[in-house]
Motif scaffolding. Structure first.
Motif, PDB file in Angstrom:
ATOM      1  N   CYS A 313       5.339 -13.545  -4.883  1.00 29.49           N
ATOM      2  CA  CYS A 313       5.474 -12.315  -5.671  1.00 29.49           C
ATOM      3  C   CYS A 313       5.095 -12.573  -7.127  1.00 29.49           C
ATOM      4  O   CYS A 313       5.563 -13.513  -7.747  1.00 29.49           O
ATOM      5  N   ARG A 314       4.240 -11.702  -7.652  1.00 30.92           N
ATOM      6  CA  ARG A 314       3.821 -11.835  -9.049  1.00 30.92           C
ATOM      7  C   ARG A 314       4.411 -10.706  -9.893  1.00 30.92           C
ATOM      8  O   ARG A 314       3.788 -10.188 -10.812  1.00 30.92           O
ATOM      9  N   GLY A 315       5.677 -10.361  -9.533  1.00 32.98           N
ATOM     10  CA  GLY A 315       6.358  -9.264 -10.219  1.00 32.98           C
ATOM     11  C   GLY A 315       6.422  -9.465 -11.727  1.00 32.98           C
ATOM     12  O   GLY A 315       6.276  -8.509 -12.489  1.00 32.98           O
ATOM     13  N   VAL A 318       3.166  -8.523 -13.166  1.00 28.91           N
ATOM     14  CA  VAL A 318       2.986  -7.066 -13.117  1.00 28.91           C
ATOM     15  C   VAL A 318       3.790  -6.409 -14.237  1.00 28.91           C
ATOM     16  O   VAL A 318       3.287  -5.566 -14.982  1.00 28.91           O
ATOM     17  N   CYS A 328      -2.338  -8.277  -7.238  1.00 31.46           N
ATOM     18  CA  CYS A 328      -1.477  -9.242  -6.547  1.00 31.46           C
ATOM     19  C   CYS A 328      -2.036  -9.433  -5.132  1.00 31.46           C
ATOM     20  O   CYS A 328      -2.237  -8.450  -4.413  1.00 31.46           O
ATOM     21  N   ALA A 330      -0.724 -10.191  -2.487  1.00 34.03           N
ATOM     22  CA  ALA A 330       0.145  -9.728  -1.393  1.00 34.03           C
ATOM     23  C   ALA A 330       0.201  -8.200  -1.308  1.00 34.03           C
ATOM     24  O   ALA A 330       0.708  -7.655  -0.324  1.00 34.03           O
ATOM     25  N   PHE A 331      -0.334  -7.502  -2.308  1.00 32.12           N
ATOM     26  CA  PHE A 331      -0.197  -6.037  -2.362  1.00 32.12           C
ATOM     27  C   PHE A 331      -0.770  -5.376  -1.109  1.00 32.12           C
ATOM     28  O   PHE A 331      -1.951  -5.527  -0.790  1.00 32.12           O
ATOM     29  N   CYS A 335       3.022  -7.479   1.444  1.00 24.87           N
ATOM     30  CA  CYS A 335       4.069  -6.767   0.706  1.00 24.87           C
ATOM     31  C   CYS A 335       3.846  -5.254   0.766  1.00 24.87           C
ATOM     32  O   CYS A 335       2.833  -4.754   0.271  1.00 24.87           O
ATOM     33  N   MET A 341       8.076  -7.941  -0.704  1.00 29.36           N
ATOM     34  CA  MET A 341       8.288  -9.337  -1.113  1.00 29.36           C
ATOM     35  C   MET A 341       8.962  -9.412  -2.479  1.00 29.36           C
ATOM     36  O   MET A 341       9.513 -10.446  -2.848  1.00 29.36           O
ATOM     37  N   GLY A 342       8.850  -8.347  -3.238  1.00 30.49           N
ATOM     38  CA  GLY A 342       9.411  -8.386  -4.583  1.00 30.49           C
ATOM     39  C   GLY A 342       9.980  -7.042  -4.995  1.00 30.49           C
ATOM     40  O   GLY A 342       9.690  -6.012  -4.386  1.00 30.49           O
ATOM     41  N   PRO A 344       9.371  -5.006  -7.553  1.00 27.76           N
ATOM     42  CA  PRO A 344       8.543  -3.853  -7.950  1.00 27.76           C
ATOM     43  C   PRO A 344       8.005  -3.040  -6.776  1.00 27.76           C
ATOM     44  O   PRO A 344       7.550  -1.923  -6.962  1.00 27.76           O
ATOM     45  N   MET A 345       8.045  -3.597  -5.558  1.00 28.44           N
ATOM     46  CA  MET A 345       7.633  -2.821  -4.394  1.00 28.44           C
ATOM     47  C   MET A 345       8.837  -2.114  -3.765  1.00 28.44           C
ATOM     48  O   MET A 345       8.687  -1.171  -2.984  1.00 28.44           O
ATOM     49  N   CYS A 352       4.558  -1.506  -8.382  1.00 21.03           N
ATOM     50  CA  CYS A 352       3.854  -1.763  -7.110  1.00 21.03           C
ATOM     51  C   CYS A 352       4.095  -0.606  -6.143  1.00 21.03           C
ATOM     52  O   CYS A 352       3.180  -0.179  -5.436  1.00 21.03           O
TER      53      CYS A 352
HETATM   54  S1  SF4 Z   1       6.263  -6.703  -5.371  1.00 19.08           S
HETATM   55 FE1  SF4 Z   1       4.715  -7.213  -3.860  1.00 19.08          FE
HETATM   56  S2  SF4 Z   1       2.771  -6.381  -4.602  1.00 19.08           S
HETATM   57 FE2  SF4 Z   1       4.239  -6.403  -6.313  1.00 19.08          FE
HETATM   58  S3  SF4 Z   1       3.867  -8.339  -7.353  1.00 19.08           S
HETATM   59 FE3  SF4 Z   1       5.511  -8.741  -5.886  1.00 19.08          FE
HETATM   60  S4  SF4 Z   1       4.465  -9.416  -4.019  1.00 19.08           S
HETATM   61 FE4  SF4 Z   1       2.909  -8.486  -5.339  1.00 19.08          FE
END
Ligand code: SF4
Length: 367
Positions: A313-315, A318, A328, A330-331, A335, A341-342, A344-345, A352
């Protein structure tokens, strides 16, 4: 303009879009710091409309998203203790800690209740004297007064079984942190109207002088946001660094002094660990010593160890505007809102989640 429909007026929005295009001599980088603004910018296609003229990046506008893993782990462990109920907002219970979310804890027998206001948690405490009720208190300055009122109400009722796990965060120190990050690109901020309705906008004046960055307070409707963007572009084009309030129907310079008084009565400013950012000096609130008996962090032993987990996760990137959600890897792949995964989703205010919900075609474009 006083009514909601006027702030969604297509003709007014189109005029503002054209004015922004006409004024911008280069592509300026603007950051919004409110999840509600992020959602509107994506939902109404404002970002795409202005793509060539303004780079809209999204800051730490979601308090649920920045709540630390350690606090979530603590809340999870409390929910699993006998005769203890953890109450929080719906978004919060879905955010993963290092092992589980509160929702997963509930499926393992944890006692977790969704509430719509902190006062609901006080009512649960009054009705369940045999149980300890812990309100997991998340939110910006906007929701901190409601938690403070709940604490004062519990004190008035003499409740011994109500406490708060404080996770309230303050926006301005996060903006300072972003400005000091290596590689920061932010040239102007759209400040969050709802936060400013409590704090006022005078707090941004020293910030603007220190960092030489314009700040425009805006609301959440398309015409609000476009008006805010236009003002940012005008100031940047003219080399003006100032605070401008484009949300006069809710925000004044001094803010809501009654709400500030309640905050100051119950809390002190404190350093706070922000998920994805680390410790931010002055980034949150803690309860004053006279309310220490309502502090769940003091009342209950922290008998849980947060485990370090490798996450893709690159929250943090972001929420500091270093990448957009679609960048990201995983977007939309590993995720999604169904399998996040994080944070913000997960959160309805997360950036996200906004891109996933309102911009699904982007999933099919090569990244
Ligand atoms: S929440 Fe999901 S899409 Fe957003 S940065 Fe984390 S892994 Fe990536």
């Amino acid at each position: 303009m006083k009514y909601l429909s006027e702030f969604r007026n297509v003709s007014a929005a189109k005029i503002l879009v054209q004015q922004i295009r006409d004024r911008a001599t280069r592509r300026w980088v603007l950051m919004d710091v409110c999840g509600g603004q992020t959602h509107s910018l994506v939902r109404y296609g404002i970002e795409q409309e202005l793509e060539e003229h303004v780079d809209l990046i999204h800051g730490p506008g979601c308090p649920v998203c920045v709540t630390s893993t350690e606090l979530i782990d603590f809340a999870v462990s409390l929910s699993l203790q006998p005769d203890t109920i953890v109450a929080s907002f719906g978004d919060m219970i879905r955010v993963p800690g290092s092992r589980d979310s509160l929702m997963q804890a509930r499926s393992r027998g944890g006692n977790v209740k969704i509430v719509y206001s902190p006062v609901d948690a006080v009512l649960i405490a009054a009705k369940n004297p045999q149980s300890q009720i812990v309100f997991f208190a998340v939110g910006f300055e906007t929701t901190a007064p409601a938690t403070a009122i709940a604490i004062l109400q519990a004190a008035k009722l003499g409740l011994q079984n109500f406490s708060v796990l404080p996770a309230h965060v303050r926006v301005l120190p996060a903006m300072q942190t972003i400005m000091e990050m290596p590689g920061n690109r932010v040239e102007a901020f759209l400040a969050a109207g709802h936060v400013c309705s409590v704090t006022g906008f005078a707090q941004y004046e020293p910030f603007v002088s220190n960092y030489k960055v314009p700040v425009v307070v805006t609301g959440f409707e398309p015409v609000d946001l476009l008006g805010g963007i236009l003002r940012c572009v005008e100031m940047l084009e003219q080399g003006i660094c100032a605070v401008d309030n484009r949300y006069g129907r809710s925000v004044c310079r001094a803010g809501n002094e009654s709400a500030q008084a309640i905050i100051n009565r119950v809390y002190m400013v404190d350093d706070r660990d922000w998920r994805g950012f680390g410790t931010i000096s002055g980034g949150g609130y803690r309860l004053r010593s006279e309310f220490a008996n309502f502090d769940a962090a003091k009342r209950f032993e922290r008998c849980v160890q947060t485990v370090a987990v490798e996450s893709l996760c690159r929250g943090g990137d972001v929420m500091s505007g270093r990448i957009k959600p679609k960048q990201c890897p995983a977007f939309g792949v590993g995720c999604t809102p169904e399998s996040p995964m994080g944070a913000p989703m997960v959160s309805s205010e997360g950036a996200c989640a906004a891109y996933y919900r309102f911009d699904p075609l982007q999933l099919e474009k090569p990244r």
